[in-house]
Write an enzyme that holds these catalytic residues in place. Structure first.
Site, PDB file in Angstrom:
ATOM      1  N   ASP A 140      35.345  33.004  37.417  1.00 11.62           N
ATOM      2  CA  ASP A 140      35.587  34.169  38.284  1.00 11.62           C
ATOM      3  C   ASP A 140      34.882  35.354  37.629  1.00 11.62           C
ATOM      4  OD1 ASP A 140      36.814  35.816  40.306  1.00 11.62           O
ATOM      5  OD2 ASP A 140      38.307  36.458  38.847  1.00 11.62           O
ATOM      6  N   SER A 141      34.795  36.450  38.355  1.00 10.94           N
ATOM      7  CA  SER A 141      34.236  37.669  37.763  1.00 10.94           C
ATOM      8  C   SER A 141      35.111  38.171  36.616  1.00 10.94           C
ATOM      9  CB  SER A 141      34.145  38.758  38.834  1.00 10.94           C
ATOM     10  OG  SER A 141      35.443  39.045  39.327  1.00 10.94           O
ATOM     11  N   CYS A 201      36.695  32.202  42.819  1.00  8.13           N
ATOM     12  CA  CYS A 201      36.343  33.552  43.230  1.00  8.13           C
ATOM     13  C   CYS A 201      35.813  33.464  44.658  1.00  8.13           C
ATOM     14  CB  CYS A 201      35.257  34.068  42.285  1.00  8.13           C
ATOM     15  SG  CYS A 201      34.566  35.660  42.754  1.00  8.13           S
ATOM     16  N   GLU A 244      42.607  43.592  36.545  1.00 10.09           N
ATOM     17  CA  GLU A 244      41.801  43.399  35.327  1.00 10.09           C
ATOM     18  C   GLU A 244      42.461  44.032  34.109  1.00 10.09           C
ATOM     19  OE1 GLU A 244      38.804  41.748  34.392  1.00 10.09           O
ATOM     20  OE2 GLU A 244      39.350  40.721  36.233  1.00 10.09           O
ATOM     21  N   CYS A 249      41.092  37.171  47.869  1.00  7.26           N
ATOM     22  CA  CYS A 249      40.469  37.483  46.583  1.00  7.26           C
ATOM     23  C   CYS A 249      41.435  36.965  45.529  1.00  7.26           C
ATOM     24  CB  CYS A 249      40.285  38.996  46.437  1.00  7.26           C
ATOM     25  SG  CYS A 249      39.841  39.509  44.758  1.00  7.26           S
ATOM     26  N   HIS A 284      42.132  37.786  42.632  1.00  5.69           N
ATOM     27  CA  HIS A 284      42.903  38.767  41.851  1.00  5.69           C
ATOM     28  C   HIS A 284      44.230  39.112  42.553  1.00  5.69           C
ATOM     29  CE1 HIS A 284      39.120  39.438  39.690  1.00  5.69           C
ATOM     30  NE2 HIS A 284      39.767  40.187  38.829  1.00  5.69           N
TER      31      HIS A 284
HETATM   32  N1  DGL Z   1      38.257  37.562  42.223  1.00  4.76           N
HETATM   33  C1  DGL Z   1      37.144  37.725  43.058  1.00  4.76           C
HETATM   34  C2  DGL Z   1      37.332  37.165  44.442  1.00  4.76           C
HETATM   35  O1  DGL Z   1      38.088  36.246  44.598  1.00  4.76           O
HETATM   36  C3  DGL Z   1      36.258  38.918  43.013  1.00  4.76           C
HETATM   37  C4  DGL Z   1      36.712  40.225  42.527  1.00  4.76           C
HETATM   38  C5  DGL Z   1      35.526  41.080  42.205  1.00  4.76           C
HETATM   39  O2  DGL Z   1      34.924  40.813  41.165  1.00  4.76           O
HETATM   40  O3  DGL Z   1      35.167  41.955  42.995  1.00  4.76           O
HETATM   41  O4  DGL Z   1      36.710  37.598  45.368  1.00  4.76           O
END
Ligand code: DGL
Length: 261
Positions: free
Chosen positions: A8-9, A71, A150, A182, A184
């Site tokens: 993931d990011s 992600c 984060e 997302c 997160h």
């Molecule tokens: N966690 C990521 C997603 O599922 C991306 C969050 C990001 O880096 O903008 O889209």
């Protein structure tokens, strides 16, 4: 020993990781958080493909043969490309749970929360046209949620207010299904549930992705191991990643390492 990789990011993919670790406790897992380049949400598709390619090469070097793109943004931008570029790797991707939301809604109104990259991507438009034509799908890009998760800022008053600012207008509009698009966002699910308080259901696709991963692992005949290991890499700050990991998932006997890739 062949392993399962996830990336993931940043720390968002840990919401998928915990479901995969629960479902496949006898497999070695390697997690990569690309925190140096987080967030991905506003980056171009080309840039995300290049970042995802570098991470995949790294995970393949760690002996991963099954990789979960944990992600939504990277899946939307790079999943097909990765499958073509690494034909010997099995990839599992993510997309917002539009179909389950559209079939479960009673009010005929659903909400999809995701990054701008995901919402503006072709994959989402296609899924929306195919499965959500008969309902009203409201899309929202919560601008500060990724940054909050984060830094593990998931229970402050400011975070509560930020989540309320997004969720309340959706409830007032009659939305009764909220798809978290997302990885997160599931870390904010307790706050969202508190605000939605029975007025809307929250759809987190992590368990479905873990089940799909288990199917792929079985098909790929990845052998289980008795002492499964869990290793985390970040392209950011190791100490900070460790702090956030403990706050999001609880105490972990984890090995965390830096990788610039
Ligand atoms: N966690 C990521 C997603 O599922 C991306 C969050 C990001 O880096 O903008 O889209």
């Amino acid at each position: 020993m062949t392993k399962i990789g996830l990336f993931d990011s940043g720390v968002g993919g840990l919401s998928v990781w915990r479901a995969v670790a629960r479902t496949l406790p006898q497999h070695d897992l390697v997690y990569f958080a690309d925190q140096k380049y987080c967030p991905y949400g506003l980056r171009s598709q080309q840039e995300i493909r290049a970042l995802s390619t570098r991470i995949t090469k790294f995970l393949v070097e760690q002996n991963c043969r099954v990789i979960v793109v944990a992600c939504n943004t990277a899946s939307a931008a790079a999943l097909y490309f990765l499958r073509e570029t690494f034909p010997h790797v099995s990839f599992i991707g993510m997309e917002p749970a539009v179909k389950p939301a559209a079939s479960a809604t009673r009010s005929g109104k659903i909400a999809v929360l995701a990054t701008r990259g995901t919402l503006e991507g072709e994959l989402f438009h296609h899924t929306r046209n195919e499965f959500a034509r008969h309902v009203q799908a409201l899309t929202v890009y919560p601008t500060d949620w990724v940054e909050r998760v984060e830094r593990a800022d998931i229970d402050s008053v400011e975070t509560f207010e930020s989540v309320r600012g997004v969720i309340e207008p959706l409830l007032d509009a009659g939305v009764d299904e909220i798809a978290l698009g997302c990885t997160h966002y599931p870390f904010l699910a307790p706050v969202i549930e508190n605000i939605a308080a029975g007025r809307a259901s929250i759809l987190d696709p992590s368990d479905a992705v873990a089940k799909q991963t288990a199917r792929v692992v079985a098909e790929s005949a990845l052998p289980p191991t008795r002492n499964a290991t869990q290793t985390y890499y970040t392209s950011g700050n190791v100490a900070e990643f460790g702090r956030v990991l403990q706050k999001l998932l609880g105490p972990q006997a984890a090995e965390i390492a830096f990788s610039p890739i």
